[in-house]
Design a protein around this motif. Structure first.
Motif, PDB file in Angstrom:
ATOM      1  N   LYS A  40      31.103  72.028  13.617  1.00  0.00           N
ATOM      2  CA  LYS A  40      30.893  72.114  12.172  1.00  0.00           C
ATOM      3  C   LYS A  40      32.118  72.698  11.480  1.00  0.00           C
ATOM      4  O   LYS A  40      32.506  72.240  10.403  1.00  0.00           O
ATOM      5  CB  LYS A  40      29.674  72.979  11.854  1.00  0.00           C
ATOM      6  CG  LYS A  40      28.364  72.292  12.057  1.00  0.00           C
ATOM      7  CD  LYS A  40      27.247  73.220  11.638  1.00  0.00           C
ATOM      8  CE  LYS A  40      25.905  72.633  11.986  1.00  0.00           C
ATOM      9  NZ  LYS A  40      24.801  73.504  11.565  1.00  0.00           N
ATOM     10  N   ALA A  41      32.714  73.715  12.088  1.00  0.00           N
ATOM     11  CA  ALA A  41      33.905  74.336  11.501  1.00  0.00           C
ATOM     12  C   ALA A  41      35.032  73.324  11.379  1.00  0.00           C
ATOM     13  O   ALA A  41      35.728  73.271  10.354  1.00  0.00           O
ATOM     14  CB  ALA A  41      34.344  75.541  12.335  1.00  0.00           C
ATOM     15  N   GLY A  55      29.975  68.209   0.532  1.00  0.00           N
ATOM     16  CA  GLY A  55      29.774  67.711   1.891  1.00  0.00           C
ATOM     17  C   GLY A  55      30.014  68.786   2.927  1.00  0.00           C
ATOM     18  O   GLY A  55      29.276  68.903   3.912  1.00  0.00           O
ATOM     19  N   ALA A  56      31.036  69.594   2.716  1.00  0.00           N
ATOM     20  CA  ALA A  56      31.338  70.689   3.640  1.00  0.00           C
ATOM     21  C   ALA A  56      30.220  71.719   3.633  1.00  0.00           C
ATOM     22  O   ALA A  56      29.793  72.192   4.691  1.00  0.00           O
ATOM     23  CB  ALA A  56      32.662  71.341   3.262  1.00  0.00           C
ATOM     24  N   LEU A  57      29.723  72.035   2.458  1.00  0.00           N
ATOM     25  CA  LEU A  57      28.658  73.024   2.344  1.00  0.00           C
ATOM     26  C   LEU A  57      27.369  72.518   2.984  1.00  0.00           C
ATOM     27  O   LEU A  57      26.692  73.256   3.704  1.00  0.00           O
ATOM     28  CB  LEU A  57      28.436  73.378   0.879  1.00  0.00           C
ATOM     29  CG  LEU A  57      27.605  74.608   0.576  1.00  0.00           C
ATOM     30  CD1 LEU A  57      28.209  75.844   1.225  1.00  0.00           C
ATOM     31  CD2 LEU A  57      27.498  74.817  -0.919  1.00  0.00           C
ATOM     32  N   SER A  58      27.045  71.264   2.743  1.00  0.00           N
ATOM     33  CA  SER A  58      25.845  70.680   3.361  1.00  0.00           C
ATOM     34  C   SER A  58      25.957  70.674   4.878  1.00  0.00           C
ATOM     35  O   SER A  58      24.988  70.956   5.583  1.00  0.00           O
ATOM     36  CB  SER A  58      25.617  69.254   2.860  1.00  0.00           C
ATOM     37  OG  SER A  58      25.287  69.255   1.505  1.00  0.00           O
ATOM     38  N   LEU A  76      30.857  82.691  13.488  1.00  0.00           N
ATOM     39  CA  LEU A  76      31.721  81.543  13.185  1.00  0.00           C
ATOM     40  C   LEU A  76      31.188  80.763  11.990  1.00  0.00           C
ATOM     41  O   LEU A  76      31.954  80.348  11.114  1.00  0.00           O
ATOM     42  CB  LEU A  76      31.842  80.635  14.410  1.00  0.00           C
ATOM     43  CG  LEU A  76      32.707  79.390  14.243  1.00  0.00           C
ATOM     44  CD1 LEU A  76      34.144  79.767  13.890  1.00  0.00           C
ATOM     45  CD2 LEU A  76      32.669  78.552  15.508  1.00  0.00           C
ATOM     46  N   THR A  77      29.881  80.582  11.926  1.00  0.00           N
ATOM     47  CA  THR A  77      29.282  79.860  10.799  1.00  0.00           C
ATOM     48  C   THR A  77      29.470  80.631   9.500  1.00  0.00           C
ATOM     49  O   THR A  77      29.775  80.039   8.459  1.00  0.00           O
ATOM     50  CB  THR A  77      27.789  79.600  11.066  1.00  0.00           C
ATOM     51  OG1 THR A  77      27.643  78.905  12.305  1.00  0.00           O
ATOM     52  CG2 THR A  77      27.166  78.773   9.963  1.00  0.00           C
ATOM     53  N   LEU A  78      29.318  81.955   9.552  1.00  0.00           N
ATOM     54  CA  LEU A  78      29.540  82.766   8.357  1.00  0.00           C
ATOM     55  C   LEU A  78      30.995  82.675   7.904  1.00  0.00           C
ATOM     56  O   LEU A  78      31.271  82.530   6.710  1.00  0.00           O
ATOM     57  CB  LEU A  78      29.159  84.230   8.619  1.00  0.00           C
ATOM     58  CG  LEU A  78      29.381  85.189   7.458  1.00  0.00           C
ATOM     59  CD1 LEU A  78      28.556  84.798   6.237  1.00  0.00           C
ATOM     60  CD2 LEU A  78      29.061  86.618   7.880  1.00  0.00           C
ATOM     61  N   GLN A  79      31.936  82.735   8.834  1.00  0.00           N
ATOM     62  CA  GLN A  79      33.353  82.607   8.488  1.00  0.00           C
ATOM     63  C   GLN A  79      33.632  81.249   7.846  1.00  0.00           C
ATOM     64  O   GLN A  79      34.377  81.151   6.871  1.00  0.00           O
ATOM     65  CB  GLN A  79      34.223  82.780   9.731  1.00  0.00           C
ATOM     66  CG  GLN A  79      34.257  84.172  10.278  1.00  0.00           C
ATOM     67  CD  GLN A  79      34.966  84.253  11.625  1.00  0.00           C
ATOM     68  OE1 GLN A  79      35.139  83.258  12.311  1.00  0.00           O
ATOM     69  NE2 GLN A  79      35.361  85.453  11.995  1.00  0.00           N
ATOM     70  N   THR A  80      33.035  80.210   8.396  1.00  0.00           N
ATOM     71  CA  THR A  80      33.226  78.865   7.848  1.00  0.00           C
ATOM     72  C   THR A  80      32.659  78.772   6.442  1.00  0.00           C
ATOM     73  O   THR A  80      33.296  78.212   5.539  1.00  0.00           O
ATOM     74  CB  THR A  80      32.552  77.825   8.768  1.00  0.00           C
ATOM     75  OG1 THR A  80      33.050  77.982  10.096  1.00  0.00           O
ATOM     76  CG2 THR A  80      32.791  76.420   8.288  1.00  0.00           C
ATOM     77  N   LEU A  81      31.491  79.334   6.240  1.00  0.00           N
ATOM     78  CA  LEU A  81      30.864  79.302   4.921  1.00  0.00           C
ATOM     79  C   LEU A  81      31.678  80.092   3.900  1.00  0.00           C
ATOM     80  O   LEU A  81      31.865  79.644   2.772  1.00  0.00           O
ATOM     81  CB  LEU A  81      29.438  79.855   4.994  1.00  0.00           C
ATOM     82  CG  LEU A  81      28.691  79.788   3.671  1.00  0.00           C
ATOM     83  CD1 LEU A  81      28.232  78.368   3.406  1.00  0.00           C
ATOM     84  CD2 LEU A  81      27.546  80.746   3.644  1.00  0.00           C
ATOM     85  N   VAL A  82      32.194  81.243   4.296  1.00  0.00           N
ATOM     86  CA  VAL A  82      33.002  82.057   3.382  1.00  0.00           C
ATOM     87  C   VAL A  82      34.263  81.296   2.978  1.00  0.00           C
ATOM     88  O   VAL A  82      34.701  81.372   1.828  1.00  0.00           O
ATOM     89  CB  VAL A  82      33.332  83.421   4.032  1.00  0.00           C
ATOM     90  CG1 VAL A  82      34.427  84.143   3.284  1.00  0.00           C
ATOM     91  CG2 VAL A  82      32.082  84.271   4.096  1.00  0.00           C
ATOM     92  N   THR A  83      34.832  80.546   3.899  1.00  0.00           N
ATOM     93  CA  THR A  83      35.995  79.724   3.573  1.00  0.00           C
ATOM     94  C   THR A  83      35.651  78.724   2.475  1.00  0.00           C
ATOM     95  O   THR A  83      36.430  78.517   1.543  1.00  0.00           O
ATOM     96  CB  THR A  83      36.484  78.979   4.833  1.00  0.00           C
ATOM     97  OG1 THR A  83      36.803  79.940   5.834  1.00  0.00           O
ATOM     98  CG2 THR A  83      37.698  78.123   4.533  1.00  0.00           C
ATOM     99  N   ILE A  84      34.480  78.118   2.589  1.00  0.00           N
ATOM    100  CA  ILE A  84      34.042  77.150   1.573  1.00  0.00           C
ATOM    101  C   ILE A  84      33.842  77.852   0.234  1.00  0.00           C
ATOM    102  O   ILE A  84      34.302  77.375  -0.812  1.00  0.00           O
ATOM    103  CB  ILE A  84      32.745  76.450   2.011  1.00  0.00           C
ATOM    104  CG1 ILE A  84      32.969  75.626   3.260  1.00  0.00           C
ATOM    105  CG2 ILE A  84      32.200  75.571   0.882  1.00  0.00           C
ATOM    106  CD1 ILE A  84      31.687  75.123   3.901  1.00  0.00           C
TER     107      ILE A  84
END
Length: 155
Positions: A40-41, A55-58, A76-84
């Motif tokens: 996902k990342a 699309g990235a957020l979904s 990792l998912t939290l880091q990815t979401l914060v990037t978005i």
């Protein structure tokens, strides 16, 4: 004299509620959950490079990791979401939040609360999280907050 304090009395109580009884565990193995989070990342980085924030957020909000033994995937998912969240213009937040499904909105609220509970963590900016919280509450209503607070599946 103080040995009585080391006794776990919940072992003797038949009515004790265990965490495993509160929700069904994630059916995936912890290693599979981490692999999914890594995939996902990568997909999110690709979507962000194309400018596809919704699309990235979904992608990151669907099938979020929860339960025990998946802390690496959760981080990792939290880091990815914060990037978005950090790469989104504040003027676009309202439309993006409205385009999410109710489950995705609830999951986003969980991550916003998790991010606000971690002061000084990584790239988390309080103003960004509060801005997203405001727009999400406007779009999803207070019910989103209630569902987030009462759901036992912690991201």
């Amino acid at each position: 004299m103080d040995s009585f304090r080391k006794i776990d009395i919940d072992v003797f109580d038949e009515d004790v509620l265990l965490e495993t009884e509160l929700y069904d565990p994630d059916p995936r193995e912890p290693s599979q959950v981490l692999d999914d989070a890594k995939a996902k990342a990568a997909a999110v980085r690709s979507s962000l490079s194309k400018g596809d924030i919704p699309g990235a957020l979904s992608a990151v909000l669907d099938n979020a990791p929860y339960g025990p033994n998946v802390d690496d995937a959760k981080t990792l998912t939290l880091q990815t979401l914060v990037t978005i969240l950090n790469s989104t213009k504040s003027s676009d937040v309202s439309n993006i939040v409205k385009s999410l499904s109710q489950d995705q909105q609830d999951t986003l609220m969980k991550y916003i609360y998790k991010g606000t509970a971690m002061p000084g963590w990584g790239d988390v900016s309080g103003s960004v999280l509060l801005g997203w919280h405001e727009k999400l509450t406007e779009a999803a209503g207070i019910g989103c907050i209630v569902r987030t607070m009462t759901d036992r599946r912690i991201v």
